[in-house]
Motif scaffolding. Sequence first.
Motif, PDB file in Angstrom:
ATOM      1  N   LEU A   1       0.853  -1.187   0.000  1.00 18.70           N
ATOM      2  CA  LEU A   1       0.000   0.000   0.000  1.00 18.70           C
ATOM      3  C   LEU A   1       0.889   1.238   0.000  1.00 18.70           C
ATOM      4  O   LEU A   1       1.824   1.329   0.798  1.00 18.70           O
TER       5      LEU A   1
ATOM      6  N   PRO B   1      -1.554   5.003   2.184  1.00 15.77           N
ATOM      7  CA  PRO B   1      -2.908   4.535   2.504  1.00 15.77           C
ATOM      8  C   PRO B   1      -3.718   5.629   3.184  1.00 15.77           C
ATOM      9  O   PRO B   1      -3.219   6.382   4.002  1.00 15.77           O
TER      10      PRO B   1
ATOM     11  N   VAL C   1      -8.589  -0.702   4.462  1.00 16.31           N
ATOM     12  CA  VAL C   1      -7.726  -1.260   3.415  1.00 16.31           C
ATOM     13  C   VAL C   1      -6.459  -1.846   4.049  1.00 16.31           C
ATOM     14  O   VAL C   1      -5.991  -2.914   3.645  1.00 16.31           O
ATOM     15  N   ILE C   2      -5.930  -1.167   5.054  1.00 16.04           N
ATOM     16  CA  ILE C   2      -4.752  -1.669   5.760  1.00 16.04           C
ATOM     17  C   ILE C   2      -5.110  -2.965   6.483  1.00 16.04           C
ATOM     18  O   ILE C   2      -4.344  -3.940   6.436  1.00 16.04           O
TER      19      ILE C   2
ATOM     20  N   ALA D   1      -5.176  -5.906   4.105  1.00 14.13           N
ATOM     21  CA  ALA D   1      -3.837  -6.378   3.764  1.00 14.13           C
ATOM     22  C   ALA D   1      -3.232  -7.145   4.938  1.00 14.13           C
ATOM     23  O   ALA D   1      -2.584  -8.180   4.740  1.00 14.13           O
TER      24      ALA D   1
END
Length: 110
Positions: free
Chosen positions: A90, A93, A98-99, A102
């Motif tokens: 990423l 970010p 989203v983090i 991952a």
Amino acid sequence: MLPTENYRSDAPSRDEVDRVAGAVVLDFGTDWCGHCQAAQPLVDAACAGFPQVRHLKIEDGKGRPLGRSFKVTLWPTLIFLDAGVEVARLVRPADADVIRQALARIDHGN
């Protein structure tokens, strides 16, 4: 809220990183970078839910071999490793979810 750990100038070697047996997030940036400062609360919030994943904040810049070996060009860049293999990346970010997604890809303990 506790202060966030600073980016470390004593980065491990690429060989050491490649041999790590578990899940690791390499967080490349600098303490003075505005993008890094803006992303840090998101990164901290996401990482809090994954205590088994090591989070290494690595100071990056010209002549820093670890960042160059991963072809880092913008900060912050998060590289998600599982047993030394890059699974996700990423760049800058802007969303904790989203983090977390991952992180879930490399965390086998959750």
